[in-house]
Write an enzyme that holds these catalytic residues in place. Structure first.
Site, PDB file in Angstrom:
ATOM      1  N   LYS A 214      90.126 -15.627  48.163  1.00  0.00           N
ATOM      2  CA  LYS A 214      91.123 -14.592  48.430  1.00  0.00           C
ATOM      3  C   LYS A 214      91.769 -14.769  49.808  1.00  0.00           C
ATOM      4  CE  LYS A 214      93.406 -10.864  48.620  1.00  0.00           C
ATOM      5  NZ  LYS A 214      94.326 -10.264  47.681  1.00  0.00           N
ATOM      6  N   CYS A 268      97.857  -7.456  53.662  1.00  0.00           N
ATOM      7  CA  CYS A 268      97.071  -8.629  53.279  1.00  0.00           C
ATOM      8  C   CYS A 268      97.429  -9.862  54.085  1.00  0.00           C
ATOM      9  CB  CYS A 268      97.283  -8.932  51.808  1.00  0.00           C
ATOM     10  SG  CYS A 268      96.978  -7.493  50.806  1.00  0.00           S
TER      11      CYS A 268
END
Ligand code: SAJ
Length: 415
Positions: A214, A268
């Site tokens: 991720k 993010c």
């Protein structure tokens, strides 16, 4: 794939949790949304939503009306728990896992033998191990499968979300998933649960690999955007139109340069690369430099505006867009917001802000001398137009209205 899950508790009803909860509910599971905010609980229980995301309203309304989704502030037993709470970054650029650990503490008392505990929040490598040690200390009546082989009473998996805000509902179903189990059986259990709604491929691995996957996805994008942003700075020096340059270079079959912008925002991409840097500061040189290039872009834009404003006695500066990217209402880590804040502080003119996706100025701007206006009003009053977000409304502006104005187009929509 057959599954044995009846009840799923989704912890954190935000941008990821709420769509996930509603999607699971439409697949026939009984979904409990565990949320710290009583306002969010009320909103969801009324079949409404508190965020802007296409199609989410219909999904939530349907799920709540069908009695398949309900929200609460109190933990309840379930077959599976999906944790989707924020993982912000601290001032020293190290990850803040407080929300995750506090979610874990909240659910610990209601956990039962056989429960599956999934972490979807983006997390530094080693977070599943931390969760396990926290639960072990809170619930010594349950076994964990310590050696990563022997099955325990609980199953722990990291399944990072990877959906794009604005396309969440579709990407939740269509994207491939990486499922990182603490033991191989843990990952298998997660695959069973996700097979209720995921049509993409599922890749089973261990927790640490999933955690790193991720982080790497977002660092990859950050590095590539930094390349585009660096080009925009170089082209500014050399007086070359960067948009044309990129368009031409991208005609090469193996070149695909991303778009420069006012900086990189969102919860993010602007954050996750630091998780890698803080884990391996000596090695992560390129990743850290890319982050700095992207972080420097808002300052560069502000300097450009100040230079333009110097030409006027009482300049009116219209800033178009506050969100971190187009056609959403999300202000997290928004470079546009940072630029407007900085312009207000610099007292270089009257600052107008136009943001079609937000009703009122955010708290950080409300006590500054920034005025929220309609697009038409801003176009009429402004001497300088600073395009910060490529919202649909802005792309459709009649170019005639931009004539006689100084235009600083950070997204290249009018080039
Ligand atoms: N941006 C540019 N130029 C570009 C592309 C983006 O300046 O060419 C800027 C955007 O304006 C924005 C920022 O980058 O400020 C990030 O936007 P984004 O659309 O690239 O990504 P996010 O933050 O909305 O979502 C990302 C996605 N990750 C990747 O594409 C690798 C999404 O799939 C992840 O689920 C999400 O982060 C997340 O939650 O991690």
């Amino acid at each position: 794939m057959k599954h044995h899950f009846k009840t799923v508790c989704v912890v954190g009803l935000g941008y990821i949790g709420l769509p996930t909860a509603a999607t699971l509910a439409t697949r026939g599971l009984d979904v409990i949304g565990l949320e710290v905010s009583p306002q969010v609980v009320d909103t969801v229980n009324n079949g409404e939503i508190h965020i802007v995301e296409p199609d989410l309203d219909v999904l939530v309304k349907g799920a709540v009306n069908a009695g398949k989704l309900r929200a609460t502030t109190k933990p309840e037993p379930a077959d599976a728990f999906i944790i989707s709470v924020p993982t912000p970054i601290k001032d020293n650029k190290t990850p803040d896992t407080t929300y995750i650990l506090s979610a874990v503490k909240t659910i610990a008392p209601v956990l039962e033998k056989g429960n599956l505990i999934i972490l979807e929040s983006t997390s530094p490598v080693g977070t599943i191990e931390k969760i396990i040690s926290s639960i072990s200390s809170l619930r010594n009546d349950l076994t964990i499968g310590k050696d990563r082989v022997t099955p325990g009473d609980l199953y722990f998996v990291h399944c990072p979300e990877r959906v794009l805000p604005g396309k969440i509902i579709r990407e939740l179903v269509e994207n491939d998933r990486v499922l990182g189990g603490y033991t191989p059986e843990c990952a298998k259990q997660a695959a069973e649960l996700y097979s209720t709604f995921v049509r993409g491929e599922m890749f089973l691995t261990n927790d640490k690999t999933a955690e790193m996957t991720k982080l790497v996805e977002n660092a990859y994008r950050d590095v590539n955007i930094a390349f585009a942003n660096e080009l925009s700075l170089i082209c500014d020096d050399l007086d070359i139109n960067v948009w044309s340059l990129i368009e031409f270079a991208n005609r090469h079959p193996r070149v695909n340069i991303l778009k420069p912008g006012p900086g990189v925002g969102g919860h993010c991409i602007a954050v996750d690369p630091w998780f890698i840097v803080s884990a391996s500061p000596e090695r992560a040189k390129l990743i850290a430099t890319a982050r700095r290039v992207n972080e420097s872009k808002p300052h560069f834009v502000v300097q450009k505006v100040i230079k333009a404003a110097d030409k006027f006695k009482n300049p009116v500066i219209a800033c178009l867009g506050l969100t971190f990217k187009a056609n959403i209402d999300d202000l997290r880590e928004s470079p546009a917001l940072a630029i407007v804040l900085d312009l207000a502080d610099k007292n270089c003119g009257a600052v107008l802000a136009v943001e079609p996706f937000i009703q009122a100025l955010p708290d950080s701007l409300s006590n500054k001398s920034v005025q929220m206006t309609s697009l038409d009003e801003a176009l009429e009053l402004a001497d300088i137009i600073v395009l910060l977000v490529d919202h649909k409304q802005f792309c459709e502006i009649d170019r005639e209205k931009l004539q006689q104005k100084i235009v600083i187009d950070t997204r290249g929509i009018w080039h």
